[in-house]
Design a protein around this motif. Sequence first.
Motif, PDB file in Angstrom:
ATOM      1  N   LEU A 142       0.864  -1.192   0.000  1.00 45.15           N
ATOM      2  CA  LEU A 142       0.000   0.000   0.000  1.00 45.15           C
ATOM      3  C   LEU A 142       0.898   1.239   0.000  1.00 45.15           C
ATOM      4  CD1 LEU A 142      -2.611  -1.164   2.678  1.00 45.15           C
ATOM      5  CD2 LEU A 142      -2.687  -1.463   0.199  1.00 45.15           C
ATOM      6  N   VAL A 143       1.676   1.366  -1.045  1.00 44.11           N
ATOM      7  CA  VAL A 143       2.754   2.348  -1.073  1.00 44.11           C
ATOM      8  C   VAL A 143       2.234   3.775  -0.902  1.00 44.11           C
ATOM      9  CG1 VAL A 143       4.630   3.321  -2.445  1.00 44.11           C
ATOM     10  CG2 VAL A 143       4.178   0.867  -2.513  1.00 44.11           C
ATOM     11  N   ARG A 144       1.295   4.166  -1.765  1.00 40.55           N
ATOM     12  CA  ARG A 144       0.796   5.543  -1.705  1.00 40.55           C
ATOM     13  C   ARG A 144       0.089   5.819  -0.391  1.00 40.55           C
ATOM     14  NH1 ARG A 144      -3.246   5.855  -5.565  1.00 40.55           N
ATOM     15  NH2 ARG A 144      -3.306   3.576  -5.513  1.00 40.55           N
ATOM     16  N   GLN A 145      -0.652   4.838   0.088  1.00 37.25           N
ATOM     17  CA  GLN A 145      -1.371   5.039   1.335  1.00 37.25           C
ATOM     18  C   GLN A 145      -0.417   5.161   2.522  1.00 37.25           C
ATOM     19  OE1 GLN A 145      -4.634   2.381   1.650  1.00 37.25           O
ATOM     20  NE2 GLN A 145      -5.255   3.058   3.683  1.00 37.25           N
ATOM     21  N   GLU A 146       0.652   4.382   2.511  1.00 40.45           N
ATOM     22  CA  GLU A 146       1.621   4.456   3.600  1.00 40.45           C
ATOM     23  C   GLU A 146       2.373   5.788   3.583  1.00 40.45           C
ATOM     24  OE1 GLU A 146       3.033   1.679   5.793  1.00 40.45           O
ATOM     25  OE2 GLU A 146       1.069   0.781   5.556  1.00 40.45           O
ATOM     26  N   ILE A 147       2.689   6.278   2.394  1.00 39.32           N
ATOM     27  CA  ILE A 147       3.326   7.598   2.296  1.00 39.32           C
ATOM     28  C   ILE A 147       2.373   8.671   2.809  1.00 39.32           C
ATOM     29  CG2 ILE A 147       4.195   9.359   0.703  1.00 39.32           C
ATOM     30  CD1 ILE A 147       5.305   7.113  -1.038  1.00 39.32           C
ATOM     31  N   ALA A 148       1.105   8.581   2.402  1.00 34.87           N
ATOM     32  CA  ALA A 148       0.107   9.542   2.872  1.00 34.87           C
ATOM     33  C   ALA A 148      -0.034   9.472   4.390  1.00 34.87           C
ATOM     34  CB  ALA A 148      -1.235   9.270   2.198  1.00 34.87           C
ATOM     35  N   ALA A 149       0.008   8.263   4.937  1.00 39.24           N
ATOM     36  CA  ALA A 149      -0.085   8.101   6.390  1.00 39.24           C
ATOM     37  C   ALA A 149       1.100   8.761   7.093  1.00 39.24           C
ATOM     38  CB  ALA A 149      -0.150   6.621   6.745  1.00 39.24           C
ATOM     39  N   GLY A 150       2.292   8.606   6.534  1.00 40.30           N
ATOM     40  CA  GLY A 150       3.467   9.258   7.106  1.00 40.30           C
ATOM     41  C   GLY A 150       3.336  10.767   7.103  1.00 40.30           C
ATOM     42  N   LEU A 151       2.809  11.319   6.014  1.00 39.61           N
ATOM     43  CA  LEU A 151       2.594  12.766   5.929  1.00 39.61           C
ATOM     44  C   LEU A 151       1.592  13.237   6.982  1.00 39.61           C
ATOM     45  CD1 LEU A 151       2.428  13.043   2.036  1.00 39.61           C
ATOM     46  CD2 LEU A 151       4.158  14.139   3.488  1.00 39.61           C
ATOM     47  N   ILE A 152       0.537  12.465   7.176  1.00 43.68           N
ATOM     48  CA  ILE A 152      -0.470  12.844   8.170  1.00 43.68           C
ATOM     49  C   ILE A 152       0.102  12.756   9.581  1.00 43.68           C
ATOM     50  CG2 ILE A 152      -2.666  12.136   9.207  1.00 43.68           C
ATOM     51  CD1 ILE A 152      -3.630  11.452   6.399  1.00 43.68           C
ATOM     52  N   ALA A 153       0.965  11.775   9.828  1.00 44.30           N
ATOM     53  CA  ALA A 153       1.588  11.657  11.149  1.00 44.30           C
ATOM     54  C   ALA A 153       2.360  12.928  11.495  1.00 44.30           C
ATOM     55  CB  ALA A 153       2.521  10.440  11.182  1.00 44.30           C
ATOM     56  N   VAL A 154       3.149  13.424  10.553  1.00 40.80           N
ATOM     57  CA  VAL A 154       3.903  14.655  10.797  1.00 40.80           C
ATOM     58  C   VAL A 154       2.951  15.842  10.913  1.00 40.80           C
ATOM     59  CG1 VAL A 154       5.757  16.154   9.977  1.00 40.80           C
ATOM     60  CG2 VAL A 154       5.872  13.699   9.532  1.00 40.80           C
ATOM     61  N   ALA A 155       1.859  15.832  10.129  1.00 40.52           N
ATOM     62  CA  ALA A 155       0.873  16.917  10.191  1.00 40.52           C
ATOM     63  C   ALA A 155       0.219  16.981  11.565  1.00 40.52           C
ATOM     64  CB  ALA A 155      -0.180  16.733   9.104  1.00 40.52           C
ATOM     65  N   ILE A 156      -0.060  15.817  12.165  1.00 39.97           N
ATOM     66  CA  ILE A 156      -0.654  15.782  13.507  1.00 39.97           C
ATOM     67  C   ILE A 156       0.283  16.427  14.522  1.00 39.97           C
ATOM     68  CG2 ILE A 156      -1.301  14.236  15.395  1.00 39.97           C
ATOM     69  CD1 ILE A 156      -2.390  12.298  13.265  1.00 39.97           C
ATOM     70  N   VAL A 157       1.552  16.049  14.464  1.00 39.27           N
ATOM     71  CA  VAL A 157       2.531  16.609  15.400  1.00 39.27           C
ATOM     72  C   VAL A 157       2.709  18.112  15.148  1.00 39.27           C
ATOM     73  CG1 VAL A 157       4.915  16.496  16.195  1.00 39.27           C
ATOM     74  CG2 VAL A 157       3.700  14.393  15.610  1.00 39.27           C
ATOM     75  N   ALA A 158       2.760  18.509  13.872  1.00 36.38           N
ATOM     76  CA  ALA A 158       2.894  19.931  13.551  1.00 36.38           C
ATOM     77  C   ALA A 158       1.701  20.723  14.080  1.00 36.38           C
ATOM     78  CB  ALA A 158       3.018  20.116  12.036  1.00 36.38           C
TER      79      ALA A 158
ATOM     80  N   ALA B 290      -9.448  15.311   7.360  1.00 33.59           N
ATOM     81  CA  ALA B 290     -10.625  15.996   7.890  1.00 33.59           C
ATOM     82  C   ALA B 290     -10.757  15.753   9.389  1.00 33.59           C
ATOM     83  CB  ALA B 290     -11.878  15.514   7.156  1.00 33.59           C
ATOM     84  N   GLY B 291     -10.432  14.534   9.823  1.00 28.62           N
ATOM     85  CA  GLY B 291     -10.477  14.227  11.250  1.00 28.62           C
ATOM     86  C   GLY B 291      -9.545  15.104  12.052  1.00 28.62           C
ATOM     87  N   LEU B 292      -8.356  15.334  11.523  1.00 28.34           N
ATOM     88  CA  LEU B 292      -7.399  16.210  12.199  1.00 28.34           C
ATOM     89  C   LEU B 292      -7.919  17.642  12.258  1.00 28.34           C
ATOM     90  CD1 LEU B 292      -4.700  17.004  13.428  1.00 28.34           C
ATOM     91  CD2 LEU B 292      -3.718  17.031  11.123  1.00 28.34           C
ATOM     92  N   VAL B 293      -8.459  18.125  11.148  1.00 30.28           N
ATOM     93  CA  VAL B 293      -8.969  19.501  11.095  1.00 30.28           C
ATOM     94  C   VAL B 293     -10.123  19.682  12.089  1.00 30.28           C
ATOM     95  CG1 VAL B 293     -10.143  21.211   9.659  1.00 30.28           C
ATOM     96  CG2 VAL B 293      -8.232  19.888   8.728  1.00 30.28           C
ATOM     97  N   VAL B 294     -11.060  18.750  12.085  1.00 29.43           N
ATOM     98  CA  VAL B 294     -12.207  18.839  12.999  1.00 29.43           C
ATOM     99  C   VAL B 294     -11.746  18.765  14.449  1.00 29.43           C
ATOM    100  CG1 VAL B 294     -14.312  17.672  13.781  1.00 29.43           C
ATOM    101  CG2 VAL B 294     -13.863  17.948  11.331  1.00 29.43           C
ATOM    102  N   GLY B 295     -10.811  17.858  14.731  1.00 34.22           N
ATOM    103  CA  GLY B 295     -10.307  17.731  16.091  1.00 34.22           C
ATOM    104  C   GLY B 295      -9.666  19.018  16.589  1.00 34.22           C
TER     105      GLY B 295
END
Length: 408
Positions: A188-204, A232-237
């Motif tokens: 799930l290459v693209r999804q895993e890359i997207a997940a990594g980006l979201i992980a950093v976005a959460i911390v940021a 969207a979950g991050l934004v709403v949270g």
Amino acid sequence: MARILTNLAPERGTVSARLTGTRFVLGASLLVAFAMVSPALAAIASILLVVGIARRPTLAGFVVAAVITALFAWVNATKHIQGDWVWYTEHYRVLEYTPLIDYLGVGYLGVSAEPTEPLFYAFAQVVSVLSGASVPVLAVAVTTVIYGLLGCACVFAARSFRAGTWSTSVATIVGMTAGLTFTLSTQLVRQEIAAGLIAVAIVAAGYRRWPVSFLLLTAAVLTHNSAAIPAAGLVVGVLLRGRFRRRWLRIGLIGVVFYALGRFYLATGGDAAYAGQNNGSISPAVIALDVIVVVAFMVVTRRRVGANPVAAVVLLCIPAFYGFVLGVASEPLPLLRMYFFVEILRALMLVFICITVLRSRWRLILGIGLVAAAFFYLALRLAQSPFVYSTTLLDIVRWSPLFAPLGG
């Protein structure tokens, strides 16, 4: 007396210098001997020793993340071409000589690159052109991006609690090895890359770096459109973080909203799109592990979550991520696909759990135990994986130049 002491001083200095030199030679000799037995372990030990002496937690975390990423990249470079990795590599070869504008939206091997997900394909084309479409290079590049992002997220999450060198290092190792599923990093290459980006976005977002978080979320969605849900979950949270006095009211509201979104998704076409498809399932053991992690996270951070903005953001992402997963749970494939975004929360929650546990005076023993447990978990996932690797982590560790000529 002063003259006598003065005359003795150089002798003491000379003795001290000789002892220091002897220790250095002895240490260097032992390190060389260790390197002849296991170069990989010797290199890792040397790096961690230097970092430990430096007493710089952030540097320690990044070095640990780099070591884990390098080991994972090495293993992935020897993976046999199977599953989704087949079409990824074939499309990768096509991108060596096909302009991106002519490639997007055109079906090949039953898969069409969506124009709304151009970032990965642009990245793959650059790697393909520069490497002559080398598949091992693609595996290394993909692994480096995924685990480089996750490593950064783990380090900065740990540092938000002002964790020391040992705690930061252990938390980073545990988060990276027991977070995202390694065996799917080239599936799930693209999804895993997207997940990594979201992980950093959460911390940021926890650090209130809003422009950085927004850019990372945008990049995640342009890498894999399904990332729009956790984004969207991050934004709403974040928006609801201070809207209600009672934390549980916010958590419940977010969970209900995203559960409804999951049901709405299936009701408006998701059921038809995924009906009858089943590319795998989530093991009950993994689900049980995640439930334990969530409960442990809430317990260990109940007093600190308000004071730590990163932990607060992670807490508010839990109902959004899990709510949508529960909403699509009636269809195996969307459940499988969306569940992997939960893994970035698992990684970050494990970081906070480790930091809290390692505040004990037994932190050295506990840290070793946590790292051992994380690698044991990784070994189990590798053992149960249907994919074949020519080199495993165990092969890397046990390879020795002393026994290589003998075939060992």
